[in-house]
Design a protein around this motif. Structure first.
Motif, short mmCIF file in Angstrom:
data_model
loop_
_atom_site.label_atom_id
_atom_site.label_comp_id
_atom_site.label_asym_id
_atom_site.label_seq_id
_atom_site.Cartn_x
_atom_site.Cartn_y
_atom_site.Cartn_z
N VAL A 33 3.99 34.58 9.02
CA VAL A 33 3.72 34.81 7.59
C VAL A 33 2.87 33.67 7.05
O VAL A 33 1.85 33.90 6.37
CB VAL A 33 5.03 34.94 6.77
CG1 VAL A 33 4.75 34.90 5.28
CG2 VAL A 33 5.77 36.21 7.13
N LYS A 34 3.26 32.44 7.33
CA LYS A 34 2.51 31.28 6.84
C LYS A 34 1.08 31.30 7.34
O LYS A 34 0.15 31.06 6.57
CB LYS A 34 3.19 29.97 7.28
CG LYS A 34 4.42 29.63 6.49
CD LYS A 34 5.00 28.30 6.94
CE LYS A 34 6.29 28.01 6.21
NZ LYS A 34 6.88 26.75 6.66
N ASP A 35 0.89 31.58 8.62
CA ASP A 35 -0.46 31.63 9.18
C ASP A 35 -1.31 32.71 8.52
O ASP A 35 -2.46 32.47 8.15
CB ASP A 35 -0.41 31.88 10.69
CG ASP A 35 -0.06 30.65 11.49
OD1 ASP A 35 0.00 29.55 10.91
OD2 ASP A 35 0.17 30.80 12.70
N ALA A 36 -0.74 33.89 8.37
CA ALA A 36 -1.51 34.99 7.78
C ALA A 36 -1.82 34.71 6.31
O ALA A 36 -2.94 34.98 5.85
CB ALA A 36 -0.73 36.30 7.91
N GLU A 37 -0.86 34.14 5.58
CA GLU A 37 -1.11 33.82 4.18
C GLU A 37 -2.16 32.72 4.05
O GLU A 37 -2.99 32.74 3.14
CB GLU A 37 0.19 33.44 3.47
CG GLU A 37 1.08 34.66 3.23
CD GLU A 37 2.44 34.32 2.64
OE1 GLU A 37 2.84 33.13 2.65
OE2 GLU A 37 3.10 35.25 2.16
N ALA A 38 -2.15 31.77 4.97
CA ALA A 38 -3.17 30.71 4.96
C ALA A 38 -4.55 31.32 5.20
O ALA A 38 -5.54 30.90 4.58
CB ALA A 38 -2.86 29.66 6.01
N SER A 39 -4.62 32.29 6.08
CA SER A 39 -5.90 32.95 6.36
C SER A 39 -6.42 33.70 5.15
O SER A 39 -7.63 33.82 4.96
CB SER A 39 -5.75 33.92 7.53
OG SER A 39 -5.41 33.22 8.70
N LEU A 40 -5.50 34.19 4.32
CA LEU A 40 -5.92 34.90 3.10
C LEU A 40 -6.66 33.97 2.15
O LEU A 40 -7.59 34.38 1.46
CB LEU A 40 -4.70 35.48 2.37
CG LEU A 40 -4.09 36.73 2.95
CD1 LEU A 40 -2.76 37.04 2.28
CD2 LEU A 40 -5.05 37.90 2.80
N SER A 41 -6.24 32.71 2.10
CA SER A 41 -6.83 31.78 1.14
C SER A 41 -8.03 31.03 1.71
O SER A 41 -8.77 30.41 0.98
CB SER A 41 -5.77 30.79 0.65
OG SER A 41 -5.29 30.04 1.75
N GLU A 42 -8.19 31.09 3.03
CA GLU A 42 -9.33 30.41 3.64
C GLU A 42 -10.47 31.40 3.78
O GLU A 42 -10.28 32.55 4.13
CB GLU A 42 -8.97 29.91 5.04
CG GLU A 42 -7.95 28.81 5.05
CD GLU A 42 -7.55 28.42 6.47
OE1 GLU A 42 -8.27 28.80 7.41
OE2 GLU A 42 -6.54 27.74 6.61
#
Length: 183
Positions: A166-175
């Motif tokens: 979840v953290k990785d995917a959410e980080a990808s959303l903001s990058e």
């Protein structure tokens, strides 16, 4: 120990058959357990006995497909899984295996389509959500990937791997990546 679980399952199927449950369905499930125990010959014999009576049974074709897959015959497995979902479009296990086989072959679009079909028929297995989430990420669909991983984390709050995904995917959303920035 999974061996004890499989042995217990075989005994439960014996009891179910003696108690009058649908013999064909019991035998099909027994064949699946035999396959999981790597008793492929016995599983094949069980399915051979059912062939004529189970010709219109999606579970029969699923079990044949799973046996073919266990034997390493992926094209034959895919044909059986496809027949299973022709007979029963909601057969989640056959849909999952078709998604998995397409995923292994690098057919992302087809794999995603099969996994998404699995989502329509709860209960949805963790493997569907993990595999679909990874495919979504690979295809830059980070919002959908994050949704898969959030579902996993909600379903199993102790699953640390799901929380990490979840953290990785959410980080990808903001990058956002811009090749010009790299220059």
């Amino acid at each position: 120990d999974t061996t004890n679980h499989y042995d217990a399952a075989i005994k439960a199927f014996d009891r179910a058959e003696k108690a009058g449950y649908a013999a064909q369905q019991v035998q099909l499930q027994r064949a699946g357990v035999l396959r999981l125990q790597n008793h492929l010959g016995e599983a094949k014999q069980t399915l051979a006995k059912l062939k004529d009576a189970a010709a219109h049974n999606a579970e029969y074709y699923y079990q044949e497909g799973a046996l073919a897959e266990a034997e390493g015959d992926v094209p034959r497995a895919a044909r059986y899984f496809e027949r299973a979902i022709e007979l029963e479009p909601r057969h989640a296990a056959a849909l999952f295996r078709l998604g998995f086989l397409n995923d292994l072959q690098g057919n992302d679009h087809e794999a995603i389509t099969f996994y998404e079909r699995c989502l329509k028929y709860p209960p949805v297995g963790k493997g569907v959500l993990y595999n679909l989430g990874v495919l979504y990420e690979d295809n830059d669909m980070y919002d959908k990937a994050a949704d898969c991983y959030r579902r996993l984390a909600r379903a199993d709050p102790l699953d640390e791997r799901a929380k990490l995904f979840v953290k990785d995917a959410e980080a990808s959303l903001s990058e956002s990546y811009n090749p010009d920035d790299e220059q």
